[in-house]
Design an enzyme around this catalytic site. Structure first.
Site, short mmCIF file in Angstrom:
data_model
loop_
_atom_site.label_atom_id
_atom_site.label_comp_id
_atom_site.label_asym_id
_atom_site.label_seq_id
_atom_site.Cartn_x
_atom_site.Cartn_y
_atom_site.Cartn_z
N GLY A 80 0.83 -1.21 0.00
CA GLY A 80 0.00 0.00 0.00
C GLY A 80 0.85 1.25 0.00
N SER A 153 -3.84 9.14 8.07
CA SER A 153 -3.04 8.27 7.20
C SER A 153 -1.79 8.98 6.72
CB SER A 153 -3.88 7.83 5.99
OG SER A 153 -3.03 7.25 5.01
N GLN A 155 0.19 7.67 4.67
CA GLN A 155 0.31 7.39 3.23
C GLN A 155 -0.40 8.48 2.42
OE1 GLN A 155 -1.08 3.38 2.62
NE2 GLN A 155 0.76 2.49 3.53
N ASP A 307 -0.01 -0.50 12.86
CA ASP A 307 0.37 -1.82 12.36
C ASP A 307 0.58 -2.84 13.47
OD1 ASP A 307 0.29 -0.95 9.73
OD2 ASP A 307 2.38 -0.35 9.72
N ARG A 338 -7.99 -6.39 9.21
CA ARG A 338 -7.25 -6.92 10.37
C ARG A 338 -8.11 -7.13 11.60
NH1 ARG A 338 -1.40 -4.01 9.55
NH2 ARG A 338 -0.67 -5.56 8.04
N ARG A 382 1.49 -9.36 8.74
CA ARG A 382 1.44 -9.14 10.20
C ARG A 382 0.49 -10.12 10.90
NH1 ARG A 382 4.96 -5.06 10.36
NH2 ARG A 382 4.71 -3.41 8.83
C1 S3P Z 1 2.80 3.63 6.28
C2 S3P Z 1 1.70 4.16 6.87
C3 S3P Z 1 0.65 3.36 7.52
C4 S3P Z 1 1.08 1.92 7.77
C5 S3P Z 1 1.85 1.34 6.63
C6 S3P Z 1 3.06 2.17 6.29
C7 S3P Z 1 3.77 4.54 5.65
O1 S3P Z 1 -0.48 3.37 6.69
O2 S3P Z 1 -0.04 1.11 8.05
O3 S3P Z 1 2.28 0.03 6.96
O4 S3P Z 1 4.91 4.11 5.37
O5 S3P Z 1 3.43 5.71 5.44
P1 S3P Z 1 -1.57 4.58 6.81
O6 S3P Z 1 -0.80 5.81 6.87
O7 S3P Z 1 -2.42 4.51 5.59
O8 S3P Z 1 -2.33 4.29 8.07
#
Ligand code: S3P
Length: 427
Positions: A80, A153, A155, A307, A338, A382
């Site tokens: 993701g 988030s 991400q 996580d 999850r 995980r």
């Molecule tokens: C991550 C952000 C998290 C996490 C993922 C890695 C990142 O996701 O769950 O394993 O590297 O920015 P979210 O920001 O969508 O919660």
């Protein structure tokens, strides 16, 4: 044991190295499948990324705005982070990219990046509900936006900031709850101008000034991953008599919620030898096994341990009393749902719980659990690792149906755990 390289930092080191003019060298890179998906995609975009030794990589960047049209579909595998962060990057380039992933990633929501990146001028054609595969056509000139995150988030925050890198003017993301800040930290390290301020309502505003030239010739040392260290730490915590030190663990406060929760449960954790590594705080974590008691995990802690809930549920299963995890609906949007995967795994191993749309209450057994169950991993690394850890505190062996997903984030997990005294076998 030494924690493997941080997955989030590793993705960013490759990506930002790819945006510099000049060469970036990286030490301690996690060589899991997720990171290799990022490396492959970057090569398709014109970046040179070479492995020069174990965890040692050299990246020759193309400069901000310098990606070329990828000649084939960008396959993000299970990752993701690759999909969302690279969506932000390619959205600010005036060509069309096609992106896909494995069965798990193709189920995950992309609307959360499609929506803000469309406001900046990119166009998307995705499957029903904003799912991969999707086509992304970048705008010739992107528009800077100010965007308040509807979900906590990192991400999504990063996707927008990265699109903002190749956008004239200033792009701002407002996050009501702090999420991991590796993007901001590392971009600053590469010479980008990133401003952070706290608003009247307590939210954090992060502004990036577009179209900088990122400095090449940086050396990045990737700290150990607190999310991977978590498995060994919980394993030791639930086995009275254990004494394990995990070296080199990132303890950035935006990642350290699990350790706070374990302390609330009475775990014996010491952070030794605190130091800075590649702009991130790290420590060696010594954990000694002891009886655990239940604790309440408040919703505002979720982003800092998002996580780690599956492995916390394992600790909770062994603790005395009911551990309440609240405000965790985001767990349903991860590599698997999850909340459902953890609940099914607990049920298969004789642990009682209550589950709702955004909560999980685990009724701890105050010691060993019955075990004996077969856990379905749903392509979720995980889930696989967490339930193998549960096996350490089970009267009967715990099995997982698929160990392959472990390689996405933690190649070497089985050997490391067996080195600490576990007995994990493939059969
Ligand atoms: C991550 C952000 C998290 C996490 C993922 C890695 C990142 O996701 O769950 O394993 O590297 O920015 P979210 O920001 O969508 O919660």
């Amino acid at each position: 044991m030494r924690a493997p390289g941080d997955k989030s930092v590793s993705h960013r080191a490759l990506m930002f190295g790819g945006l510099c003019v000049g060469e970036t060298t990286i030490e301690g890179l996690l060589e899991g499948e997720d990171i290799l998906s990022t490396a492959t995609a970057l090569r398709q975009l014109g970046v040179t990324a070479e492995r020069t030794g174990e965890g040692a990589w050299r990246v020759r960047g193309v400069g901000v705005g310098g990606f070329r049209e990828p000649p084939d579909v960008l396959d993000m595998g299970n990752s993701g982070t690759s999909a969302r962060l690279l969506s932000g990057l390619v959205a600010s380039h005036a060509f069309t990219s096609f992106m896909t992933g494995d069965a798990s990633l193709r189920r995950r929501p992309m609307m959360r990046v499609i929506e803000p990146l469309s406001r900046m001028g990119a166009r998307f054609v995705a499957r029903e509900g904003g799912r991969l595969p999707m086509a992304i056509t970048g705008a010739e000139v992107m528009l800077p936006i100010e965007y308040r995150l509807p979900v906590a988030s990192a991400q999504v925050k990063s996707a927008i900031l990265l699109a903002g890198l190749n956008t004239p003017g200033e792009t701002t993301v407002i996050e009501p709850e702090p999420t991991r800040d590796h993007t901001e930290r590392m971009l600053e390290g590469f010479g980008a101008v990133v401003r952070t301020s706290t608003l009247a309502d307590g939210a954090r505003a992060i502004t990036i000034v577009g179209q900088p030239e990122l400095a090449g010739n940086r050396h990045i040392v990737v700290p150990g991953d607190p999310s991977s260290a978590a498995f060994a730490v919980v394993a030791a915590a639930i086995r009275p008599g254990s004494d394990v030190t995990v070296e080199n663990v990132g303890i950035n406060p935006t990642r350290a919620g699990l350790y706070e929760s374990l302390r609330d449960m009475g775990a014996s954790l010491d952070f030794l030898n605190r130091r800075k590594m590649g702009g991130e705080l790290v420590a060696d974590i010594r954990v000694r096994g002891s009886a655990l008691r239940a604790a309440d995990v408040p919703p505002d802690r979720a982003p800092s341990m998002i996580d780690e809930y599956p492995v916390l549920a394992v600790a909770a299963a062994c603790a005395e009393g009911t551990t309440r995890m609240q405000g965790v609906a985001e767990l349903r949007a991860k590599e698997s749902d999850r909340l459902a995967s953890v609940a099914a795994g607990l049920a298969a191993n004789g642990v009682c719980f209550e589950i709702g749309p955004d909560f999980l209450h685990v009724h701890g057994m105050g010691g060993a659990v019955p075990g004996g169950g077969l856990v379905t991993t749903h392509l979720d690394h995980r889930i696989a690792m967490s339930f193998l850890v549960l096996g350490l505190a089970a009267r009967n062996p715990v099995a997982v149906d698929d160990g392959a997903p472990i390689n996405t984030s933690f190649p070497g997990f089985v050997a490391l755990m067996n080195g600490l005294g576990a007995r994990i076998t493939a059969g």
